[in-house]
Design a protein around this motif. Structure first.
Motif, PDB file in Angstrom:
ATOM      1  N   GLY A 121      49.124  47.006  25.626  1.00  0.00           N
ATOM      2  CA  GLY A 121      49.589  45.848  24.880  1.00  0.00           C
ATOM      3  C   GLY A 121      48.495  45.173  24.090  1.00  0.00           C
ATOM      4  N   GLN A 122      47.398  45.900  23.814  1.00  0.00           N
ATOM      5  CA  GLN A 122      46.320  45.405  22.965  1.00  0.00           C
ATOM      6  C   GLN A 122      45.609  44.195  23.579  1.00  0.00           C
ATOM      7  N   ARG A 123      45.319  44.288  24.864  1.00  0.00           N
ATOM      8  CA  ARG A 123      44.560  43.240  25.532  1.00  0.00           C
ATOM      9  C   ARG A 123      43.509  43.888  26.421  1.00  0.00           C
ATOM     10  N   ILE A 124      42.710  43.064  27.085  1.00  0.00           N
ATOM     11  CA  ILE A 124      41.671  43.564  27.972  1.00  0.00           C
ATOM     12  C   ILE A 124      41.992  43.106  29.389  1.00  0.00           C
ATOM     13  N   ASP A 125      42.030  44.062  30.295  1.00  0.00           N
ATOM     14  CA  ASP A 125      42.398  43.809  31.689  1.00  0.00           C
ATOM     15  C   ASP A 125      41.149  43.929  32.549  1.00  0.00           C
ATOM     16  N   LEU A 126      40.922  42.931  33.399  1.00  0.00           N
ATOM     17  CA  LEU A 126      39.765  42.911  34.285  1.00  0.00           C
ATOM     18  C   LEU A 126      40.240  43.228  35.704  1.00  0.00           C
ATOM     19  N   PHE A 127      39.839  44.380  36.224  1.00  0.00           N
ATOM     20  CA  PHE A 127      40.318  44.851  37.527  1.00  0.00           C
ATOM     21  C   PHE A 127      39.265  44.634  38.607  1.00  0.00           C
ATOM     22  N   GLY A 128      39.745  44.323  39.823  1.00  0.00           N
ATOM     23  CA  GLY A 128      38.865  44.209  40.978  1.00  0.00           C
ATOM     24  C   GLY A 128      38.351  42.811  41.216  1.00  0.00           C
ATOM     25  N   VAL A 129      39.056  41.781  40.717  1.00  0.00           N
ATOM     26  CA  VAL A 129      38.638  40.397  40.926  1.00  0.00           C
ATOM     27  C   VAL A 129      38.998  39.969  42.344  1.00  0.00           C
ATOM     28  N   LYS A 130      38.062  39.373  43.042  1.00  0.00           N
ATOM     29  CA  LYS A 130      38.317  38.895  44.399  1.00  0.00           C
ATOM     30  C   LYS A 130      39.207  37.657  44.356  1.00  0.00           C
ATOM     31  N   LYS A 131      40.054  37.532  45.364  1.00  0.00           N
ATOM     32  CA  LYS A 131      40.995  36.416  45.402  1.00  0.00           C
ATOM     33  C   LYS A 131      40.281  35.072  45.292  1.00  0.00           C
ATOM     34  N   GLU A 132      39.180  34.932  46.011  1.00  0.00           N
ATOM     35  CA  GLU A 132      38.492  33.643  46.016  1.00  0.00           C
ATOM     36  C   GLU A 132      37.825  33.320  44.675  1.00  0.00           C
ATOM     37  N   ASP A 133      37.650  34.348  43.813  1.00  0.00           N
ATOM     38  CA  ASP A 133      37.023  34.127  42.511  1.00  0.00           C
ATOM     39  C   ASP A 133      38.005  33.766  41.406  1.00  0.00           C
ATOM     40  N   LEU A 134      39.307  33.885  41.681  1.00  0.00           N
ATOM     41  CA  LEU A 134      40.296  33.704  40.614  1.00  0.00           C
ATOM     42  C   LEU A 134      40.197  32.349  39.906  1.00  0.00           C
ATOM     43  N   PRO A 135      40.131  31.213  40.640  1.00  0.00           N
ATOM     44  CA  PRO A 135      40.050  29.937  39.917  1.00  0.00           C
ATOM     45  C   PRO A 135      38.831  29.845  39.011  1.00  0.00           C
ATOM     46  N   ALA A 136      37.684  30.319  39.488  1.00  0.00           N
ATOM     47  CA  ALA A 136      36.465  30.232  38.687  1.00  0.00           C
ATOM     48  C   ALA A 136      36.519  31.176  37.487  1.00  0.00           C
ATOM     49  N   VAL A 137      37.095  32.359  37.670  1.00  0.00           N
ATOM     50  CA  VAL A 137      37.242  33.296  36.548  1.00  0.00           C
ATOM     51  C   VAL A 137      38.081  32.663  35.455  1.00  0.00           C
ATOM     52  N   TRP A 138      39.218  32.068  35.838  1.00  0.00           N
ATOM     53  CA  TRP A 138      40.082  31.446  34.826  1.00  0.00           C
ATOM     54  C   TRP A 138      39.429  30.229  34.196  1.00  0.00           C
TER      55      TRP A 138
END
Length: 819
Positions: A607-624
């Motif tokens: 769909g013409q986007r970039i997917d980041l795989f393997g993010v730890k659950k506890e890192d999700l808020p900081a990643v976003w």
């Protein structure tokens, strides 16, 4: 003062989270609930699932969720500690402990080994090359689906049950498939030559090449598989090779622990090993010199093991007579017993070449020794029951081959034939459920529907081939009290209300909360379930934008976390890229996040986007938070909402482009994103009829032409590809945006939850959509206005200013729950 001392429960450890081990626990919990403190080790990162239904998952006929037998809630409800993805590596029989690969050690009073089997890999050069897979678990299916998504050629080595199911699934997924089989007849252990020949012809008619009498010499490849060389010198090109030549009991753990082993872990009739504290069941065991690879014997073993663990002393397993059914849609094959024939045996054979029907019953001493059915397998269970019972068939010999319905001088009703079966007759082979179990559940629990029978007994809950018989049992047991269900089904087991009835009630009665709906419509459960709560949450949000507050607890985990959970327990994060466009600043932000959080895999999506795989659950808020700081918002790759708007470069760059498709795609994405819909929605805009953005297989696609824009609707590029229907041709971008908003709102208001636009369109008809959207301009304008009104709430969020763009109002309140 008196003190009461509670005796500690015995500790039961189960090594193996498959069908045999968990069926033992189900039977044990029914016989002696609360007797044991139970721990289950599973090598795979999944709850218990129906392994024999992997073939329909591969073929796209089932999803993994649909073949789960016991979800995580079942383990929790029964107080079972489930340890997934942690293979047990050793048993200390003196200290009575097991130790897993993680180093975790758990003590036991009783141990149940149910480690199953391993696929047999033929010892030829190249057998370990990347691209060579077995067909034994969900990871194998995932590998095959990944390969099939790339297309190309597959070679399946082995023309037995699993090999043919794998071949069919890969063919359905679009690969060119060749089956290589050592013997002269397919499924030679289950079928005679005549039935095997009919089966081969049917597979070849489906486009699957079959080579019998073919011996594999080598798997060819330099770094990855490229082909299979046969001993006659022929080389078959291959991008994927599936090894399906058989299985071997997984006895390594038992052998290392010093248990008596032969072909498998040896057990007695009580399913006890050479160590009295250790029992074993399933494909890993050897009983009276026999090993079994079919589900029915496994369940029979489980019944005995459960009884012994519950304190019984009489239950005994004495071996099994097996039957086989091929799980390939449209191919009916059944066999049971010994059909090899020979001295003192006689065959009764029926052939109908025009219908493709072949039946062969082998008798010895007026008793059925074996049966082979092809093309019409309805009487398989009847033959199998008489075979197991050793019934004398002399009195019905003349009509035996015509089936159960012809006994007694003529055709009888299917219900009468079913009524004549004993309670011990197996109805559901997938889950080992007999007639008596179903009838008892219907009468004792007051069951009145197929779904209720499935929920209480699991009969008909897997492949569905026994559905007709289960419904007949309902009719026979309830008599006039049974009403076969017609029309739309209830939302779930919590209510007899349909999706349409719930939506109408929400609007007419002005119900504005999930408890209000459940109270008004007399839900039978206090809090609903995972099927009805997300649906009601969506219907309320759609009906009352701005008033109803989204209930995050009624959302799937991927929606709550704005990330897709992966099979290893990590998550993937997809930031939105409007129309597939990005900037150097966005790319830098993604690169920084990848480095900062050590994200292992970065992939460009379809769909013409970039997917980041393997993010730890506890890192999700900081990643976003970091992605938002760079102006990037959620791509909703998990959501029942807009996923992507795929575009080509259009007239701005392409010499064939007729309109600015990229800019229009961005406008469509900004118009529609953030809105919750019954199911996922994908859009596309192609700049010319060459259709590089694949607009005609999307939920809504725009094809630009010299004189304007063609709007196509109801497409699907997934498991079952459906080309769009042309809705209308318009002149301006403004009209495109209005039609899109109106189409989205009509879909939001009238489709059932989890119903894609393709089945919705097929249900209501293209003429209906044209009448609502094309022939009624005022209605179209009203629908679009309601959509824009709804969007004013979906995209109104204080984070919008900080992110330099709108964002879903629930995005960060939900992410806060993660941390």
């Amino acid at each position: 003062m008196q003190h009461s001392l509670q005796t500690p429960r015995e500790r039961l450890v189960v090594v193996g989270n498959g069908m045999a081990g968990i069926r033992t626990l189900e039977d044990l919990l029914a016989k002696a609930p609360g007797r044991y403190d139970i721990t289950v080790f599973g090598a795979e990162p999944h709850p218990n699932y129906n392994r024999i239904m992997l073939s329909p998952v591969l073929a796209g006929e089932k999803t993994f969720d649909q073949i789960v037998l016991n979800g995580l809630d079942w383990y929790e409800a029964n107080g079972i500690t489930l340890l997934t993805g942690d293979r047990v590596e050793s048993i200390d029989r003196v200290q009575r402990t097991v130790t897993a690969m993680s180093g975790r050690a758990v003590a036991y009073d009783k141990l149940l080994i149910a480690t199953g089997s391993n696929p047999f890999v033929i010892p030829v050069p190249g057998a370990t090359l990347p691209g060579v897979v077995g067909f034994r678990d969900l990871a194998d299916v995932d590998a095959m689906l990944e390969a099939a998504a790339r297309g190309g050629r597959a070679v399946v080595i082995g023309g037995g049950l699993l090999g043919l199911e794998a071949a069919n699934g890969l063919k359905v997924k679009g690969m060119d498939v060749t089956v290589v089989h050592l013997m002269d007849t397919l499924m030679e252990r289950q079928l005679d030559r005549s039935a095997g020949t009919l089966l081969q012809r049917e597979l070849e008619r489906r486009g699957i090449a079959v080579l019998t009498g073919a011996d594999t010499a080598e798997i060819v490849g330099d770094g990855r598989v490229t082909g299979v060389r046969l001993k006659d010198g022929q080389v078959l090109p291959a991008d994927l090779v599936v090894m399906a030549v058989g299985i071997r009991p997984n006895l390594a753990l038992g052998k290392a622990a010093g248990l008596a082993c032969g072909r498998g872990i040896q057990v007695d009739d009580a399913m006890v090993t050479s160590d009295p504290a250790i029992l074993a069941v399933g494909e890993c065991v050897e009983h009276r010199g026999q090993t079994y690879g079919l589900v029915a014997p496994l369940f029979e073993m489980a019944r005995v093991a459960a009884d012994r663990l519950a304190g019984g002393t009489e239950a005994a397993y004495t071996g099994s007579v097996t039957s086989t059914k091929l799980k390939v849609t449209g191919v009916d094959v059944f066999s049971a017993g010994d059909f090899s024939g020979g001295k003192d045996c006689e065959d009764i054979t029926f052939r109908d070449a025009a219908r493709g029907v072949y039946k062969r019953v082998v008798l010895k001493g007026n008793r059925i020794l074996g049966a082979v059915l092809y093309g019409d397998t309805r009487d398989g269970g009847w033959y199998f029951q008489m075979l197991k019972d050793g019934q004398d068939v002399a009195a019905i010999r003349d009509t035996l081959v015509f089936g159960q319905g012809y006994q007694g001088g003529g055709a009888a009703s299917p219900g009468a034939a079913l009524a004549a079966l004993p309670d011990s007759a197996e109805i559901c082979g997938c889950n080992g459920v007999c007639k008596g179990t179903i009838v008892t559940a219907i009468t004792e629990k007051g069951l009145t529907s197929l779904d209720e029978v499935r929920a209480h007994t699991k009969a008909s809950a897997s492949c569905g081939s026994c559905t007709g018989q289960v419904e007949q049992l309902l009719a026979l047991t309830l008599g006039d009290g049974y009403q076969a269900q017609t029309g739309p089904k209830p939302m779930c087991k919590c209510t007899d209300r349909t999706h349409d009835e719930a939506r109408r009630a929400i609007a007419m009665l002005e119900l504005k909360s999930i408890p209000d709906v459940m109270q008004a419509l007399e839900w039978t459960t206090p809090d609903g379930c995972a099927s009805c709560r997300p649906a009601l949450n969506y219907y309320l949000m759609c009906a009352w934008p701005g008033e109803y507050k989204d209930d995050s607890r009624s959302r799937f985990v991927n929606e709550r976390m704005h990330a897709n959970i992966q099979k290893d327990g990590t998550y993937s994060v997809v930031p939105r890229m409007w129309g597939g466009l990005t900037t150097s600043a966005e790319l830098r932000a993604i690169a920084d996040v990848v480095d900062k959080f050590a994200i292992p895999t970065v992939k460009v999506t379809g769909g013409q986007r970039i997917d980041l795989f393997g993010v730890k659950k506890e890192d999700l808020p900081a990643v976003w938070a970091d992605l938002n700081a760079a102006g990037m918002v959620s791509g909703h790759a998990y959501a029942k909402g807009l996923r992507t708007v795929k575009t080509c470069v259009g007239s701005e760059w392409c010499r064939f482009g007729t309109q600015d498709s990229t800019a229009l795609g961005v406008k469509l994405e900004r118009l529609t994103w953030g809105s919750w819909t019954p199911h996922k929605v994908k859009l596309a805009v192609s700049g010319c009829p060459r259709n590089c953005a694949e607009a005609t297989i999307k939920d809504l696609g725009v094809v630009c032409v010299d004189s304007g824009y063609e709007l196509h609707v109801g497409g699907n590029g997934g498991m079952h590809v459906r080309a769009c229907d042309l809705l209308v041709k318009v002149d301006t971008e403004e009209e495109v945006l209005e039609y899109t908003g109106a189409f989205m709102q009509l879909y939001r208001e009238e489709a059932r939850y989890l119903e894609r636009t393709a089945p919705w369109l097929e249900r209501v008809g293209l003429a209906y959509l044209k009448q609502r959207l094309v022939d009624d301009p005022k209605g179209r304008t009203s629908l679009n206005a309601r959509f824009l009104f709804s969007q004013s709430f979906s995209q109104d969020d204080p984070w919008a200013e900080r992110a330099s763009g709108a964002t879903d109002r629930h995005e960060f309140s939900l992410l806060a729950e993660v941390g």
